[in-house]
Write a protein that holds these residues in place. Structure first.
Motif, short mmCIF file in Angstrom:
data_model
loop_
_atom_site.label_atom_id
_atom_site.label_comp_id
_atom_site.label_asym_id
_atom_site.label_seq_id
_atom_site.Cartn_x
_atom_site.Cartn_y
_atom_site.Cartn_z
N GLU A 281 14.55 20.17 2.11
CA GLU A 281 14.25 21.15 1.08
C GLU A 281 13.71 20.36 -0.11
OE1 GLU A 281 16.52 24.33 -1.84
OE2 GLU A 281 17.61 23.46 -0.15
N ALA A 282 12.52 20.71 -0.54
CA ALA A 282 11.93 20.04 -1.70
C ALA A 282 12.46 20.68 -2.98
CB ALA A 282 10.41 20.15 -1.66
N HIS A 283 12.78 19.85 -3.94
CA HIS A 283 13.28 20.30 -5.25
C HIS A 283 14.44 21.29 -5.11
CE1 HIS A 283 9.83 18.27 -6.92
NE2 HIS A 283 9.05 18.94 -6.10
N PRO A 284 15.53 20.85 -4.46
CA PRO A 284 16.64 21.77 -4.19
C PRO A 284 17.33 22.33 -5.43
CG PRO A 284 17.29 19.51 -3.75
CD PRO A 284 15.81 19.50 -4.01
N ARG A 285 17.18 21.67 -6.56
CA ARG A 285 17.85 22.14 -7.78
C ARG A 285 16.85 22.62 -8.84
NH1 ARG A 285 21.37 18.08 -10.19
NH2 ARG A 285 22.51 19.84 -10.99
N GLY A 286 15.62 22.87 -8.41
CA GLY A 286 14.60 23.33 -9.34
C GLY A 286 13.47 22.33 -9.46
N ARG A 287 12.34 22.81 -9.86
CA ARG A 287 11.10 22.02 -9.88
C ARG A 287 11.21 20.70 -10.64
NH1 ARG A 287 7.35 20.45 -7.50
NH2 ARG A 287 5.43 19.98 -8.53
N ASP A 288 11.78 20.71 -11.82
CA ASP A 288 11.85 19.49 -12.63
C ASP A 288 13.21 18.81 -12.59
OD1 ASP A 288 9.17 19.75 -13.45
OD2 ASP A 288 9.76 21.21 -14.96
N ALA A 289 14.05 19.24 -11.68
CA ALA A 289 15.42 18.71 -11.64
C ALA A 289 15.54 17.57 -10.63
CB ALA A 289 16.40 19.83 -11.29
N PHE A 290 16.53 16.77 -10.85
CA PHE A 290 16.90 15.64 -9.99
C PHE A 290 17.82 16.20 -8.90
CE2 PHE A 290 20.31 12.58 -9.21
CZ PHE A 290 19.62 11.42 -8.94
N PRO A 291 17.71 15.83 -7.66
CA PRO A 291 16.78 14.94 -6.97
C PRO A 291 15.60 15.69 -6.33
CG PRO A 291 18.64 15.36 -5.56
CD PRO A 291 18.88 16.14 -6.83
#
Length: 125
Positions: free
Chosen positions: A31-41
């Motif tokens: 899953e790309a950007h699992p915590r949001g577009r600009d979030a880590f990781p």
């Protein structure tokens, strides 16, 4: 060399795109950007239950601290993804040249990891 990532996906860098293509080519669900577009990781590898953060170079102390505070296993990867060569002399020619380290909450950073394309998992050297 690698299959292209899903057309609907967008990535922040060419290196991140290459890692998405690499995981996809290896048949690894992510899953790309699992915590949001600009979030880590950057990625979550569900089958392995690990997160991956793609960097242009080795992670800084601040980034490692951020990973420790995340409270989950995170692999930092930097460089060109590809099949890891057992023989150091082969690494630059045919195989990807990348580095990887593992960070687990409240544990010491472990360097010298790689992604085993046969077993489809991260392994320590």
């Amino acid at each position: 060399f690698f299959k292209k990532a899903r057309p609907t996906e967008t990535h922040d860098s060419q290196t991140e795109q290459r890692w998405a293509d690499f995981f996809r080519d290896q048949g690894v669900e992510y899953e790309a950007h699992p915590r949001g577009r600009d979030a880590f990781p950057d990625f979550f590898l569900s089958e392995l239950d690990v997160y991956v953060e793609v960097k242009p170079s080795a992670p800084s102390r601040q980034e490692i601290t951020q990973a420790r505070n995340f409270a989950r296993t995170i692999f930092f990867v930097w460089g060109t993804p590809g099949r890891w060569a057992d023989d150091v002399r082969d690494r630059d020619a045919v195989y990807g040249q990348y580095h990887c380290c593992k960070v687990v909450a409240d544990e010491i950073v472990e360097w010298n990891w790689y992604f085993d394309t046969d077993d489809k998992e991260f392994k320590s050297l």
